[in-house]
Design a protein around this motif. Structure first.
Motif, PDB file in Angstrom:
ATOM      1  N   VAL A  11       0.833  -1.205   0.000  1.00  0.00           N
ATOM      2  CA  VAL A  11       0.000   0.000   0.000  1.00  0.00           C
ATOM      3  C   VAL A  11       0.864   1.250   0.000  1.00  0.00           C
ATOM      4  N   ARG A  12       1.909   1.270   0.837  1.00  0.00           N
ATOM      5  CA  ARG A  12       2.778   2.445   0.895  1.00  0.00           C
ATOM      6  C   ARG A  12       3.431   2.726  -0.450  1.00  0.00           C
ATOM      7  N   LEU A  13       3.887   1.675  -1.108  1.00  0.00           N
ATOM      8  CA  LEU A  13       4.552   1.869  -2.394  1.00  0.00           C
ATOM      9  C   LEU A  13       3.566   2.342  -3.464  1.00  0.00           C
ATOM     10  N   VAL A  14       2.427   1.702  -3.566  1.00  0.00           N
ATOM     11  CA  VAL A  14       1.432   2.100  -4.570  1.00  0.00           C
ATOM     12  C   VAL A  14       1.009   3.552  -4.359  1.00  0.00           C
ATOM     13  N   ASN A  15       0.831   3.952  -3.111  1.00  0.00           N
ATOM     14  CA  ASN A  15       0.328   5.296  -2.827  1.00  0.00           C
ATOM     15  C   ASN A  15       1.407   6.372  -2.835  1.00  0.00           C
ATOM     16  N   SER A  16       2.620   5.997  -3.235  1.00  0.00           N
ATOM     17  CA  SER A  16       3.661   7.017  -3.410  1.00  0.00           C
ATOM     18  C   SER A  16       3.441   7.784  -4.706  1.00  0.00           C
ATOM     19  N   GLU A  17       2.443   7.357  -5.480  1.00  0.00           N
ATOM     20  CA  GLU A  17       2.097   8.044  -6.729  1.00  0.00           C
ATOM     21  C   GLU A  17       0.610   8.378  -6.738  1.00  0.00           C
ATOM     22  N   ASP A  18       0.286   9.549  -7.257  1.00  0.00           N
ATOM     23  CA  ASP A  18      -1.104   9.976  -7.426  1.00  0.00           C
ATOM     24  C   ASP A  18      -1.303  10.259  -8.914  1.00  0.00           C
ATOM     25  N   PRO A  19      -1.610   9.220  -9.707  1.00  0.00           N
ATOM     26  CA  PRO A  19      -1.681   9.383 -11.166  1.00  0.00           C
ATOM     27  C   PRO A  19      -2.690  10.431 -11.612  1.00  0.00           C
ATOM     28  N   ALA A  20      -3.832  10.509 -10.946  1.00  0.00           N
ATOM     29  CA  ALA A  20      -4.876  11.441 -11.368  1.00  0.00           C
ATOM     30  C   ALA A  20      -4.419  12.896 -11.268  1.00  0.00           C
ATOM     31  N   ARG A  21      -3.565  13.178 -10.294  1.00  0.00           N
ATOM     32  CA  ARG A  21      -3.080  14.548 -10.103  1.00  0.00           C
ATOM     33  C   ARG A  21      -1.677  14.745 -10.671  1.00  0.00           C
ATOM     34  N   GLY A  22      -1.103  13.696 -11.245  1.00  0.00           N
ATOM     35  CA  GLY A  22       0.237  13.793 -11.810  1.00  0.00           C
ATOM     36  C   GLY A  22       1.313  13.990 -10.763  1.00  0.00           C
ATOM     37  N   LYS A  23       1.105  13.452  -9.556  1.00  0.00           N
ATOM     38  CA  LYS A  23       2.067  13.609  -8.475  1.00  0.00           C
ATOM     39  C   LYS A  23       2.801  12.291  -8.216  1.00  0.00           C
ATOM     40  N   ASP A  24       4.079  12.406  -7.906  1.00  0.00           N
ATOM     41  CA  ASP A  24       4.902  11.225  -7.638  1.00  0.00           C
ATOM     42  C   ASP A  24       5.950  11.608  -6.598  1.00  0.00           C
ATOM     43  N   SER A  25       5.853  11.022  -5.415  1.00  0.00           N
ATOM     44  CA  SER A  25       6.815  11.332  -4.354  1.00  0.00           C
ATOM     45  C   SER A  25       8.054  10.453  -4.410  1.00  0.00           C
ATOM     46  N   LEU A  26       8.033   9.452  -5.292  1.00  0.00           N
ATOM     47  CA  LEU A  26       9.163   8.519  -5.385  1.00  0.00           C
ATOM     48  C   LEU A  26      10.164   9.058  -6.402  1.00  0.00           C
ATOM     49  N   THR A  27      10.914  10.068  -5.985  1.00  0.00           N
ATOM     50  CA  THR A  27      11.816  10.753  -6.906  1.00  0.00           C
ATOM     51  C   THR A  27      13.274  10.745  -6.464  1.00  0.00           C
ATOM     52  N   SER A  28      13.559  10.134  -5.326  1.00  0.00           N
ATOM     53  CA  SER A  28      14.934  10.138  -4.817  1.00  0.00           C
ATOM     54  C   SER A  28      15.186   8.883  -4.000  1.00  0.00           C
ATOM     55  N   VAL A  29      16.466   8.623  -3.736  1.00  0.00           N
ATOM     56  CA  VAL A  29      16.833   7.462  -2.926  1.00  0.00           C
ATOM     57  C   VAL A  29      16.333   7.645  -1.496  1.00  0.00           C
ATOM     58  N   SER A 148     -13.200  10.574  -6.028  1.00  0.00           N
ATOM     59  CA  SER A 148     -12.541  11.162  -7.201  1.00  0.00           C
ATOM     60  C   SER A 148     -11.904  12.505  -6.834  1.00  0.00           C
ATOM     61  N   PRO A 149     -10.680  12.786  -7.320  1.00  0.00           N
ATOM     62  CA  PRO A 149      -9.888  11.985  -8.260  1.00  0.00           C
ATOM     63  C   PRO A 149      -8.925  11.006  -7.581  1.00  0.00           C
ATOM     64  N   CYS A 150      -8.998  10.880  -6.273  1.00  0.00           N
ATOM     65  CA  CYS A 150      -8.071   9.989  -5.564  1.00  0.00           C
ATOM     66  C   CYS A 150      -8.278   8.542  -5.993  1.00  0.00           C
ATOM     67  N   ARG A 151      -7.152   7.854  -6.200  1.00  0.00           N
ATOM     68  CA  ARG A 151      -7.211   6.413  -6.505  1.00  0.00           C
ATOM     69  C   ARG A 151      -6.167   5.685  -5.675  1.00  0.00           C
ATOM     70  N   ASN A 152      -6.020   6.118  -4.431  1.00  0.00           N
ATOM     71  CA  ASN A 152      -5.084   5.454  -3.535  1.00  0.00           C
ATOM     72  C   ASN A 152      -5.551   4.037  -3.230  1.00  0.00           C
ATOM     73  N   ALA A 153      -4.591   3.159  -3.027  1.00  0.00           N
ATOM     74  CA  ALA A 153      -4.903   1.782  -2.669  1.00  0.00           C
ATOM     75  C   ALA A 153      -5.192   1.689  -1.176  1.00  0.00           C
ATOM     76  N   TYR A 154      -6.006   0.716  -0.803  1.00  0.00           N
ATOM     77  CA  TYR A 154      -6.262   0.454   0.610  1.00  0.00           C
ATOM     78  C   TYR A 154      -6.580  -1.015   0.795  1.00  0.00           C
TER      79      TYR A 154
END
Length: 209
Positions: A11-29, A148-154
């Motif tokens: 869940v944590r990994l999937v929700n590191s991205e918010d495709p509907a809003r074009g957001k992605d927190s997985l950008t660094s080590v 909507s527009p959230c599509r976070n996993a749970y």
């Protein structure tokens, strides 16, 4: 640590991205390391190369949730099985030096992370944790937020299988949106009824002339 705990890794990994809003927190080590939570030893193995690898695993895990959310059990299981084959786990009995009242270790199953690289280790325990949750509670317990527009996993752990949102915030937002939509519909109907009544009155008046 119970095996169900590891499903949160997915869940944590999937929700590191918010495709509907074009957001992605997985950008660094550093973002990769944060996903490991308290597992600092595993997190220290992460390198810049893991950012891209983590994103690839994330897309595959999201596909599992999407298939489950659409009621496609076979696809969800097949996708998860593919991850399990690619990223095997090493189950071990562990006590973590925790003792019960009699001084005996509190034995439990632990999934040892993969030694080759951070991505393999994380993917292995995330896939196994998700598989455990799926087989224990059912495919319909894997969902994507309906606000909507959230599509976070749970992961639905409710007693009556009623969860539809990833958080209380999304549930509140969806309820407010539904309330406002009902009010607009009621207002439109009232206005339409008023217009119909006015038309009927004018028609009656014209016929009486």
């Amino acid at each position: 640590m119970e095996l169900a705990y590891y499903s949160d890794y997915a869940v944590r990994l999937v929700n590191s991205e918010d495709p509907a809003r074009g957001k992605d927190s997985l950008t660094s080590v550093e973002a990769v390391r944060d996903l490991f939570g308290g597992s600092q030893e595993a997190a220290r193995r992460a390198t810049d190369a893991d950012v891209t690898r983590f994103r690839s695993v994330r897309a595959r895990l999201r596909s599992v949730f999407e298939a489950a959310d659409q009621g496609d059990e076979s696809t969800a299981v097949n996708l998860l099985n593919a991850l399990l084959l690619e990223f095997p786990v090493s189950p071990q009995i562990s006590g973590h030096d925790v003792r019960d009242d009699d001084g005996r270790p509190l034995w439990h199953m632990h999934l040892a992370d993969h030694p080759s690289n951070a991505t393999a280790g994380y993917a292995a325990i995330a896939a196994m944790g998700l598989a455990f949750h799926l087989t224990e509670y059912g495919v319909d317990r894997l969902g994507l937020c309906e606000a909507s527009p959230c599509r976070n996993a749970y992961l639905d752990t409710s007693t009556n299988r009623s969860r539809r949102y990833c958080s209380d915030r999304c549930a509140t937002r969806a309820n407010v949106a539904a309330y406002r939509a009902r009010k607009r519909l009621e207002a439109d109907r009232s206005a339409s009824t008023g217009r119909t009544a006015d038309t009927a009155q004018r028609s009656t008046a014209n016929s009486e002339r």
